[in-house]
Design a protein around this motif. Structure first.
Motif, PDB file in Angstrom:
ATOM      1  N   LEU A 171      90.802   7.614  30.524  1.00 24.98           N
ATOM      2  CA  LEU A 171      89.904   7.775  29.158  1.00 24.98           C
ATOM      3  C   LEU A 171      89.249   6.611  29.130  1.00 24.98           C
ATOM      4  O   LEU A 171      87.935   6.600  28.587  1.00 24.98           O
ATOM      5  CB  LEU A 171      91.258   8.586  28.415  1.00 24.98           C
ATOM      6  CG  LEU A 171      91.168   9.391  27.895  1.00 24.98           C
ATOM      7  CD1 LEU A 171      92.782   9.153  27.147  1.00 24.98           C
ATOM      8  CD2 LEU A 171      90.509  10.218  27.701  1.00 24.98           C
ATOM      9  N   GLU A 172      90.073   5.067  29.551  1.00 25.16           N
ATOM     10  CA  GLU A 172      88.524   4.283  28.905  1.00 25.16           C
ATOM     11  C   GLU A 172      87.505   3.553  29.877  1.00 25.16           C
ATOM     12  O   GLU A 172      86.683   3.927  29.404  1.00 25.16           O
ATOM     13  CB  GLU A 172      89.853   3.049  28.949  1.00 25.16           C
ATOM     14  CG  GLU A 172      91.563   3.308  28.016  1.00 25.16           C
ATOM     15  CD  GLU A 172      91.010   2.924  26.397  1.00 25.16           C
ATOM     16  OE1 GLU A 172      89.542   2.550  26.079  1.00 25.16           O
ATOM     17  OE2 GLU A 172      91.440   3.800  25.714  1.00 25.16           O
ATOM     18  N   LYS A 175      85.434   6.734  28.510  1.00 29.38           N
ATOM     19  CA  LYS A 175      83.893   6.126  27.221  1.00 29.38           C
ATOM     20  C   LYS A 175      83.823   4.652  27.196  1.00 29.38           C
ATOM     21  O   LYS A 175      82.448   4.846  26.800  1.00 29.38           O
ATOM     22  CB  LYS A 175      86.003   6.126  25.805  1.00 29.38           C
ATOM     23  CG  LYS A 175      86.480   7.061  25.329  1.00 29.38           C
ATOM     24  CD  LYS A 175      87.569   6.425  25.183  1.00 29.38           C
ATOM     25  CE  LYS A 175      88.829   7.368  24.198  1.00 29.38           C
ATOM     26  NZ  LYS A 175      89.461   6.217  23.719  1.00 29.38           N
ATOM     27  N   LYS A 176      83.499   4.216  28.522  1.00 29.20           N
ATOM     28  CA  LYS A 176      82.459   2.872  28.642  1.00 29.20           C
ATOM     29  C   LYS A 176      81.523   3.994  29.121  1.00 29.20           C
ATOM     30  O   LYS A 176      80.291   2.992  28.581  1.00 29.20           O
ATOM     31  CB  LYS A 176      82.902   2.594  29.806  1.00 29.20           C
ATOM     32  CG  LYS A 176      84.495   1.250  29.153  1.00 29.20           C
ATOM     33  CD  LYS A 176      84.855   0.427  30.419  1.00 29.20           C
ATOM     34  CE  LYS A 176      86.103  -0.450  29.850  1.00 29.20           C
ATOM     35  NZ  LYS A 176      86.360  -1.593  30.568  1.00 29.20           N
ATOM     36  N   LEU A 178      80.202   6.340  28.529  1.00 33.01           N
ATOM     37  CA  LEU A 178      79.605   7.502  27.772  1.00 33.01           C
ATOM     38  C   LEU A 178      78.894   6.759  26.595  1.00 33.01           C
ATOM     39  O   LEU A 178      78.282   7.266  25.417  1.00 33.01           O
ATOM     40  CB  LEU A 178      80.731   8.973  26.936  1.00 33.01           C
ATOM     41  CG  LEU A 178      81.324   9.418  27.986  1.00 33.01           C
ATOM     42  CD1 LEU A 178      82.175   9.564  27.027  1.00 33.01           C
ATOM     43  CD2 LEU A 178      79.735  10.727  27.496  1.00 33.01           C
ATOM     44  N   LEU A 180      80.250   5.052  23.608  1.00 32.38           N
ATOM     45  CA  LEU A 180      80.740   5.965  22.035  1.00 32.38           C
ATOM     46  C   LEU A 180      79.723   5.011  21.211  1.00 32.38           C
ATOM     47  O   LEU A 180      79.598   5.771  20.023  1.00 32.38           O
ATOM     48  CB  LEU A 180      81.962   6.569  22.215  1.00 32.38           C
ATOM     49  CG  LEU A 180      82.648   7.426  23.301  1.00 32.38           C
ATOM     50  CD1 LEU A 180      84.293   7.671  22.605  1.00 32.38           C
ATOM     51  CD2 LEU A 180      81.771   8.912  23.470  1.00 32.38           C
ATOM     52  N   LEU A 206      89.631  13.946  26.055  1.00 33.37           N
ATOM     53  CA  LEU A 206      88.807  13.409  25.689  1.00 33.37           C
ATOM     54  C   LEU A 206      88.063  13.850  24.558  1.00 33.37           C
ATOM     55  O   LEU A 206      88.259  13.468  22.996  1.00 33.37           O
ATOM     56  CB  LEU A 206      87.822  12.776  27.098  1.00 33.37           C
ATOM     57  CG  LEU A 206      86.374  12.072  25.803  1.00 33.37           C
ATOM     58  CD1 LEU A 206      87.074  10.317  24.976  1.00 33.37           C
ATOM     59  CD2 LEU A 206      85.868  11.655  26.884  1.00 33.37           C
ATOM     60  N   TYR A 207      88.240  14.572  24.447  1.00 35.11           N
ATOM     61  CA  TYR A 207      87.620  16.086  23.406  1.00 35.11           C
ATOM     62  C   TYR A 207      88.372  16.880  21.709  1.00 35.11           C
ATOM     63  O   TYR A 207      87.900  16.665  21.207  1.00 35.11           O
ATOM     64  CB  TYR A 207      87.579  17.596  23.974  1.00 35.11           C
ATOM     65  CG  TYR A 207      86.744  18.578  23.494  1.00 35.11           C
ATOM     66  CD1 TYR A 207      85.626  18.849  23.106  1.00 35.11           C
ATOM     67  CD2 TYR A 207      87.360  20.034  22.677  1.00 35.11           C
ATOM     68  CE1 TYR A 207      84.587  19.368  22.289  1.00 35.11           C
ATOM     69  CE2 TYR A 207      87.083  20.512  21.647  1.00 35.11           C
ATOM     70  CZ  TYR A 207      85.617  20.794  21.354  1.00 35.11           C
ATOM     71  OH  TYR A 207      84.874  21.303  20.852  1.00 35.11           O
ATOM     72  N   GLU A 209      90.251  14.550  21.727  1.00 30.60           N
ATOM     73  CA  GLU A 209      90.371  12.352  20.482  1.00 30.60           C
ATOM     74  C   GLU A 209      89.244  12.795  19.984  1.00 30.60           C
ATOM     75  O   GLU A 209      89.548  11.698  18.671  1.00 30.60           O
ATOM     76  CB  GLU A 209      91.127  12.282  21.756  1.00 30.60           C
ATOM     77  CG  GLU A 209      90.938  10.727  20.735  1.00 30.60           C
ATOM     78  CD  GLU A 209      90.887   8.810  21.715  1.00 30.60           C
ATOM     79  OE1 GLU A 209      90.443   7.824  21.651  1.00 30.60           O
ATOM     80  OE2 GLU A 209      91.611   9.403  23.405  1.00 30.60           O
ATOM     81  N   ILE A 210      88.014  12.841  20.297  1.00 27.15           N
ATOM     82  CA  ILE A 210      87.164  12.355  20.005  1.00 27.15           C
ATOM     83  C   ILE A 210      85.877  14.255  19.011  1.00 27.15           C
ATOM     84  O   ILE A 210      84.947  13.364  18.358  1.00 27.15           O
ATOM     85  CB  ILE A 210      85.711  11.299  20.356  1.00 27.15           C
ATOM     86  CG1 ILE A 210      85.729  12.282  21.268  1.00 27.15           C
ATOM     87  CG2 ILE A 210      86.518  10.177  21.081  1.00 27.15           C
ATOM     88  CD1 ILE A 210      84.074  11.218  22.439  1.00 27.15           C
ATOM     89  N   ARG A 298      76.965  13.763  22.885  1.00 27.04           N
ATOM     90  CA  ARG A 298      77.339  13.523  24.072  1.00 27.04           C
ATOM     91  C   ARG A 298      77.102  14.588  25.108  1.00 27.04           C
ATOM     92  O   ARG A 298      77.983  15.333  24.122  1.00 27.04           O
ATOM     93  CB  ARG A 298      78.700  12.756  23.638  1.00 27.04           C
ATOM     94  CG  ARG A 298      78.655  11.300  23.864  1.00 27.04           C
ATOM     95  CD  ARG A 298      77.361  10.246  24.390  1.00 27.04           C
ATOM     96  NE  ARG A 298      77.288   8.545  23.929  1.00 27.04           N
ATOM     97  CZ  ARG A 298      76.223   8.452  23.304  1.00 27.04           C
ATOM     98  NH1 ARG A 298      75.406   9.031  22.627  1.00 27.04           N
ATOM     99  NH2 ARG A 298      76.551   7.111  22.620  1.00 27.04           N
ATOM    100  N   TYR A 318      81.956   9.581  36.682  1.00 31.51           N
ATOM    101  CA  TYR A 318      83.151   9.298  37.120  1.00 31.51           C
ATOM    102  C   TYR A 318      84.065   9.912  37.379  1.00 31.51           C
ATOM    103  O   TYR A 318      83.969  11.241  37.564  1.00 31.51           O
ATOM    104  CB  TYR A 318      83.680   9.221  35.413  1.00 31.51           C
ATOM    105  CG  TYR A 318      85.335   8.718  35.445  1.00 31.51           C
ATOM    106  CD1 TYR A 318      85.220   7.720  35.922  1.00 31.51           C
ATOM    107  CD2 TYR A 318      86.587   9.257  35.441  1.00 31.51           C
ATOM    108  CE1 TYR A 318      87.113   7.039  35.902  1.00 31.51           C
ATOM    109  CE2 TYR A 318      87.348   9.260  35.737  1.00 31.51           C
ATOM    110  CZ  TYR A 318      88.178   8.091  36.021  1.00 31.51           C
ATOM    111  OH  TYR A 318      89.146   7.230  35.793  1.00 31.51           O
TER     112      TYR A 318
END
Length: 854
Positions: A171-172, A175-176, A178, A180, A206-207, A209-210, A298, A318
């Protein structure tokens, strides 16, 4: 005043039918409340409106009281009234309460109710909310919707089910990629990996979460499936319905759908996930372009095929990795034992299951669930069964990628699954695939892009379950009749086929791999009957190792392109064998005495290896092998005759005669060109320039000399004269001649066109030659059988038919070669003359390393 009760996922057990309860008083029903209700609906929030008409002075509805008393969150919105008025019950509130208290002063129960009303209003007014008095209602509605969405959105910890582990690091990383934190651009990112590895799971987490942080969010499940059933329009309708919370979009064509997407998303901050995209045409038809969404948007595309993502122009990819040992064990324990540790007595069985699953989450979950609640004996039996016949739940997921391949890639996949799954050098795999008739470069690239194989450190590997998928595909039509398969890869199946001794019309390839590093490590080897190989008339690939054969072989398939047979049992190849399609012939430790009689058509042959064939006596005429560049005869101790045709093999670059102790007076000449600036020290006599006089003293009265080796350094200058390379009969680039009194024959003429044969201008090269005793210096050695009196006055002359300004000879040298040198004879100096590929590598001549070149 409007009041909203928020139902979050943590209160699902209360069985609320709605996410939000909107209760209002005053004249807001047809303006603010209506707009708020619509905005909530657009964002996928199910709202209940307490819009029951109350008579003036009537009681507050029980629903509102229940919402205030039992809800997790109450968010007050104050329209045309200040929170202070509500809290203190001043103004109109004070007047209303005075009227109620006067009206119910004789009714004790109603007076209790009025006091509860006062307390409820005081409580609500003390909560954090929104004061809309003299404020923009549309802006506040956006704030309210974002707050509600944030409250309703599940936190990462609550969205992760019990069987999902090892997701935090991916996930991290995602995110990098992306980025964000950047809101001024649009980024498109791909997620790829093999089937069952967790691509969709990662995107879903991820969806959840954000997604609430965006104006519009949409997760399109299984784009490929929707595309197959409903076409691109079906996918676009799903996108629009999710994005704008409308159950039905009246769209009848792609043009209208594209227009909707472009116009309605253009200025919105969008989060879009397109899951399981199989083909580039699917993205092309969907026409979802980064220019059509607002800044900060995104887009995530999930696919097994990395090429699709690169072709689309993603900003980053990724690649989901297999679970490490720790996470794999944790996931397996949760499924198999319903806890976080291995149960007693199950340790070795757990290791076996995890080794087979090899970090694939889908396999770990399926195996764990299947084994849950079973005893040790049942586990042992189940694991054997799973390895022999993997569960359909896993193979069906993996097969999707295989079914999407073109026919050539399917064949390459099956070859790797059956023959090379455990890790082979890429060049070796490519070589065999090319000999099989496949376009190996593009084929391997496609399989890598689709996550069906990996190429790490130039080693081709395949996951164990993909291997088993390929092998099950080969077996599926006739699972119990290996004679009808296209490929065989283990001794048991081959033994069954040979024992049956019937025609195997479909069989194209047999590969029995080596399981031991050294021949000495092999214990008892399987012994099979060789006769049945005659029934395999369509074999194209045959690799046999660590198996013994008995009997007489009367026929070999004329379709063979690659023949590797360790311990070949017969003294020759079948007389009917026509090797015109053979590219590589490798018979190590064979019983061969002579390959065949006469001359065979060998125009495709590039490699001949007969190492340690201790009964080999002679090499046949190889004049019809114009592409042969590699010959290895190491350890052929009885070899006495090397056919003179070897000297005419223009492409020969490697000849190994190490330990060919009985090879006497080989009549041949060998030459080659490699990059190099200095003559190796092994050449004992050297001189600057193009001439050097031979000194016969080392071979005086020594009948053990077998020939002469020479080396010439030269450079080709970049001049217009090199245009001569276009001539039909170009001049010889470089050559050596032996002169006496100004006369002599030319040997080792190297007929090379500059660019065509990759001789690089302005780069030093070496011409390396060996001329056998019988062939050397022609008439000058006719009387030199017992001595060297006729060799005095001979000059080695390096020359070119090009002008000196084109080909410059720098130095030359030579060495007499004796029989004892044969024990190390391995002229690997004969590489292709591609200076760019070999400029810095070490060179050998007759297996003698030169420190000058290291």
């Amino acid at each position: 005043m409007d009041c909203m009760r928020i139902e979050s996922p943590l209160s699902v057990e209360k069985n609320w039918k709605y996410d939000v309860f909107v209760s209002f008083r005053g004249e807001t029903r047809f303006n603010f409340t209506d707009h708020l209700y619509a905005a909530l609906r657009r964002h996928g929030i199910l709202a209940f409106r307490d819009d029951t008409r109350l008579e003036k002075g009537g009681p507050i509805s029980p629903g509102l009281l229940e919402a205030i008393e039992g809800s997790q969150r109450v968010l007050p919105v104050f329209c045309d009234v200040s929170p202070s008025e509500v809290r203190k019950q001043s103004g109109n509130y004070e007047k209303a309460f005075v009227e109620h208290e006067e009206r119910f002063k004789e009714d004790a129960e109603m007076m209790k109710q009025v006091r509860r009303w006062r307390a409820a209003l005081t409580q609500v007014a003390s909560l954090s909310g929104w004061d809309l008095k003299d404020k923009s209602q549309s802006a506040k509605i956006e704030e309210i919707v974002k707050a509600v969405t944030s409250i309703l959105s599940p936190k990462p910890s609550s969205s992760l089910s019990n069987d999902i582990v090892g997701m935090q690091s991916p996930l991290e990383e995602l995110k990098k990629i992306l980025a964000l934190g950047l809101d001024d651009d649009v980024r498109v990112v791909g997620i790829c990996g093999m089937g069952g590895i967790g691509k969709s799971t990662l995107a879903t987490i991820l969806y959840e979460e954000i997604s609430h942080q965006y104006d519009v969010s949409c997760f399109v499940d299984d784009v490929s499936e929707t595309y197959r059933h409903d076409g691109p329009l079906g996918v676009q309708k799903q996108l629009l319905c999710q994005a704008f919370m409308e159950e039905h979009f009246l769209i009848c064509n792609l043009s209208l759908a594209n227009n909707h997407i472009q116009t309605r998303l253009r200025h919105r901050k969008v989060f879009l996930v397109l899951d399981n995209v199989e083909k580039g045409i699917q993205l092309e038809k969907l026409a979802i372009k980064r220019e059509w969404v607002g800044p900060g948007s995104r887009i995530i595309i999930v696919s097994r095929d990395e090429h699709i993502l690169r072709e689309y122009g993603v900003d980053g990819v990724y690649k989901v990795q297999l679970l490490n040992d720790e996470n794999a064990l944790q996931l397996f324990c949760r499924k198999a034992f319903k806890c976080n540790h291995v149960a007693q007595d199950y340790e070795s069985l757990t290791d076996s299951a995890l080794t087979y699953a090899s970090g694939l989450p889908l396999a770990i979950r399926v195996f764990g669930s299947f084994l849950f609640g079973r005893n040790v004996s049942e586990w042992s039996s189940a694991l054997v069964r799973l390895k022999e016949n993997p569960t359909k739940d896993i193979l069906d997921v993996l097969r999707i990628s295989y079914d999407g391949l073109e026919e050539m890639e399917k064949e390459i996949f099956l070859d790797i699954a059956c023959f090379f799954p455990f890790g082979y050098v890429k060049g070796y795999v490519k070589d065999i695939l090319s000999i099989r008739g496949f376009q190996s470069d593009i084929g391997l690239r496609i399989l890598i892009d689709k996550s069906l194989i990996t190429n790490e450190g130039n080693i081709i590997k395949m996951h164990d379950l993909l291997r088993d998928l390929g092998r099950s595909i080969v077996r599926e039509k006739s699972p119990k009749e290996p004679r009808k398969w296209s490929r065989l890869w283990n001794q048991k199946d081959l033994s069954d086929v040979l024992r049956e001794n019937k025609a195997a019309e479909n069989l194209e390839a047999i590969v029995l791999p080596r399981f031991h590093q050294n021949r000495e490590e092999m214990s008892e080897r399987t012994t099979l009957s060789v006769e049945a190989l005659s029934q395999m008339r369509h074999l194209k690939l045959l690799i046999l190792q660590e198996v013994n054969f008995l009997g007489r072989l009367d026929f070999l398939s004329n379709e063979l392109g690659y023949l590797y047979w360790e311990d070949y049992p017969s003294t020759c190849l079948p007389s009917s064998f026509q090797p015109n399609k053979l590219v590589k012939l490798i018979l190590h430790y064979s019983n061969i005495k002579e390959l065949w009689e006469g001359i065979k058509d060998l125009h495709n042959l590039t490699r001949l290896e007969l190492c340690h064939s201790k009964n080999l006596v002679k090499i046949p005429n190889l004049s019809q092998a114009p592409n042969l560049w590699y010959i290895n005869l190491k350890g052929c101790v009885k070899l006495v005759h090397l056919d003179a045709s070897i000297g005419s093999l223009e492409k020969l670059r490697h000849l190994n005669l190490e330990n060919c102790k009985n090879l006497l007076n080989p009549r041949c000449s060998i030459e080659g060109v490699v990059p190099g600036t200095k003559i190796p020290r092994w050449f004992s006599k050297q001189k600057t320039g193009s001439l050097i006089r031979l000194d016969p003293s080392p071979i005086v009265d020594d009948n053990n000399w077998i020939g002469i080796a020479a080396c010439v350094t030269f450079v080709v200058h970049d001049t217009p004269t090199q245009l001569l390379e276009e001539a039909i009969y170009p001049p010889d680039l470089i050559g050596c001649r032996f002169l006496r009194n100004g006369y002599g024959d030319i040997y080792s003429q190297v007929r090379i066109r500059l660019k065509k044969d990759l001789i690089t201008t302005e780069l030093d090269h070496m011409l390396l030659i060996f001329v056998s005793r019988e062939a050397s210096i022609n008439e000058y050695t006719s009387n030199a059988k017992e001595g060297t009196s006729d060799l005095h006055g001979i000059i080695l002359h390096a020359a070119s038919n090009y002008p000196e300004e084109v080909v410059e000879v720098k130095s030359c040298g030579y060495r007499w070669v004796f029989k004892e040198d044969l024990e190390q004879f391995n002229p690997t100096m004969m590489y292709t003359a591609n200076s760019s590929a070999h400029h810095n590598q070490k060179h050998k001549f007759l297996a003698i390393q030169d420190e000058q070149l290291m």
